[in-house]
Scaffold this active site. Structure first.
Site, mmCIF file in Angstrom:
data_model
loop_
_atom_site.group_PDB
_atom_site.id
_atom_site.type_symbol
_atom_site.label_atom_id
_atom_site.label_comp_id
_atom_site.label_asym_id
_atom_site.label_seq_id
_atom_site.Cartn_x
_atom_site.Cartn_y
_atom_site.Cartn_z
ATOM 1 N N ASP A 77 0.731 -1.251 0.038
ATOM 2 C CA ASP A 77 -0.016 0.003 0.039
ATOM 3 C C ASP A 77 0.860 1.278 0.226
ATOM 4 O O ASP A 77 2.042 1.311 0.404
ATOM 5 C CB ASP A 77 -1.029 0.201 1.164
ATOM 6 C CG ASP A 77 -1.968 -1.187 1.138
ATOM 7 O OD1 ASP A 77 -2.237 -1.692 0.175
ATOM 8 O OD2 ASP A 77 -2.322 -1.355 2.278
ATOM 9 N N ASP B 204 -5.394 3.108 2.287
ATOM 10 C CA ASP B 204 -6.174 2.117 3.090
ATOM 11 C C ASP B 204 -6.437 2.310 4.642
ATOM 12 O O ASP B 204 -5.294 2.626 5.316
ATOM 13 C CB ASP B 204 -5.881 0.712 2.796
ATOM 14 C CG ASP B 204 -6.146 0.181 1.345
ATOM 15 O OD1 ASP B 204 -6.715 1.010 0.902
ATOM 16 O OD2 ASP B 204 -5.768 -1.018 0.960
ATOM 17 N N ASP C 213 -1.324 -2.202 -4.612
ATOM 18 C CA ASP C 213 -2.515 -2.274 -3.844
ATOM 19 C C ASP C 213 -2.999 -0.843 -3.540
ATOM 20 O O ASP C 213 -3.057 0.065 -4.088
ATOM 21 C CB ASP C 213 -2.442 -3.255 -2.560
ATOM 22 C CG ASP C 213 -3.502 -3.937 -1.898
ATOM 23 O OD1 ASP C 213 -4.536 -3.581 -2.735
ATOM 24 O OD2 ASP C 213 -3.593 -4.701 -0.904
ATOM 25 N N ARG D 299 -13.328 2.124 -5.415
ATOM 26 C CA ARG D 299 -12.924 2.638 -3.821
ATOM 27 C C ARG D 299 -12.728 3.941 -3.755
ATOM 28 O O ARG D 299 -11.443 4.202 -3.271
ATOM 29 C CB ARG D 299 -11.882 1.588 -3.316
ATOM 30 C CG ARG D 299 -12.147 0.199 -3.532
ATOM 31 C CD ARG D 299 -10.746 -0.943 -3.115
ATOM 32 N NE ARG D 299 -11.384 -2.320 -3.195
ATOM 33 C CZ ARG D 299 -10.529 -3.160 -2.788
ATOM 34 N NH1 ARG D 299 -9.272 -2.977 -2.228
ATOM 35 N NH2 ARG D 299 -10.686 -4.636 -2.887
#
Length: 325
Positions: free
Chosen positions: A138, A164, A160, A217
């Protein structure tokens, strides 16, 4: 008596001999966010990171400047309160742990290539003015952490998640970031079965972010309620904008959706629907979106920009290098 940000800005405006029209939010007069950009800088903190005691990062501590992976990793993991200034391009790999009471601030052009920052079991962290490219996990991961502000960063071409947030994290603001050339943008809540940790937490504000041709997302939400998504610009978002799933309550307001066929919906993949309230969004060549249910009230003061002006405001202020730190 503690003065509100709006009252301070009005005082600054009067001192400068200017007259600004106010707007009304939750019954209170406030200065429009577009004008706040000019007076206070586009990363002025609002949202959930102002709660729980507020977020000051490394303010009051010493300052160190780093220009290598080893120096950065050492400074991030050290104990104590500190401002860490990142200089130049640093090539690294994996996730570098960030401990409590840190401000990680990029000097002009500061770039992290190949790695990300892991805010884990920490509190009171600020990450601003950095460019992230080609991370192999991430770019920014927040877990078991509270009072975090992630603002004015540019992120692209990672493996990724870009940003997050998960595992009982709380009181987070994600503002004025630009994300492009990327798929999985912002995940909030990692698993449908983690409600025991996440329910009553995962309260995050996303505002004035520029989702520039990204895929999905923006954010994808589990359990957090209320999650506040306002004044973001969605330009050419391909799969979907916002998804409210299991246990979540998301307020989507005053955003600008352009060429985004699915701006927001309930449920995603194998995750069942949460609730979502949408109001005062501006849409250009975009879908209607799906709403349902109610969302808990927002506990902090904020001001929505005029939705039709959000595209110009956000593209003019989002990303690294747009504010002095």
């Amino acid at each position: 008596m503690r003065r509100t940000k709006a009252s301070i800005l009005l005082t600054l405006t009067a001192a400068a001999g200017l007259t600004l029209a106010g707007s009304v939010v939750d019954g209170a007069s406030a200065v429009p966010m577009a004008r706040q950009v000019a007076l206070a800088g586009p990363s002025d903190l609002v949202g959930w990171a102002t709660q729980g005691g507020g977020t000051s990062g490394g303010a009051g501590g010493g300052t160190t400047t780093v220009s290598s992976s080893s120096a950065l990793s050492s400074a991030l993991s050290a104990s104590g309160t500190q401002v860490i200034r990142v200089s130049g391009t640093i090539t690294c790999s994996g996730m570098l742990k960030v401990t409590s009471n840190k401000s990680v601030l990029g000097n002009s052009g500061a770039t992290l290539v190949g790695c990300g920052l892991n805010v884990a079991n920490a509190s009171n962290v600020i990450i601003r003015n950095l460019t992230f490219r080609n991370w192999n996990d991430d770019a920014i991961n927040v877990q078991y952490s509270t009072r975090v502000w992630i603002g004015n960063n540019t992120l692209s071409n990672g493996y990724d998640g870009a940003i997050d947030i998960k595992r009982a994290s709380d009181y987070v603001t994600v503002s004025w970031n630009r994300i492009f050339s990327h798929d999985k943008t912002m995940l909030l809540g990692h698993d449908d079965g983690n409600g025991g940790e996440d329910r009553g937490r995962l309260r995050v504000t996303y505002h004035h972010n520029w989702f520039d041709g990204t895929n999905q997302r923006h954010p994808r939400v589990r359990f957090g309620n209320p999650v506040h998504v306002f004044n973001n610009f969605y330009g050419g978002v391909r799969s979907y904008g916002v998804a409210s799933t299991v246990g979540a309550g998301v307020l989507v307001e005053c955003n600008y959706f352009e060429n985004t066929p699915d701006p927001y919906h309930l449920g995603e993949g194998s995750s069942g629907p949460g609730t979502l309230v949408a109001r005062n969004n501006h849409k250009v060549n975009s879908g209607a979106g799906q709403t349902g249910g109610s969302v808990a009230s927002i506990p902090y003061g904020y001001t929505c920009d005029t939705p039709s002006q959000v595209k110009s405001i956000v593209t003019g202020g989002a990303g690294a290098g747009r504010v002095g730190v």
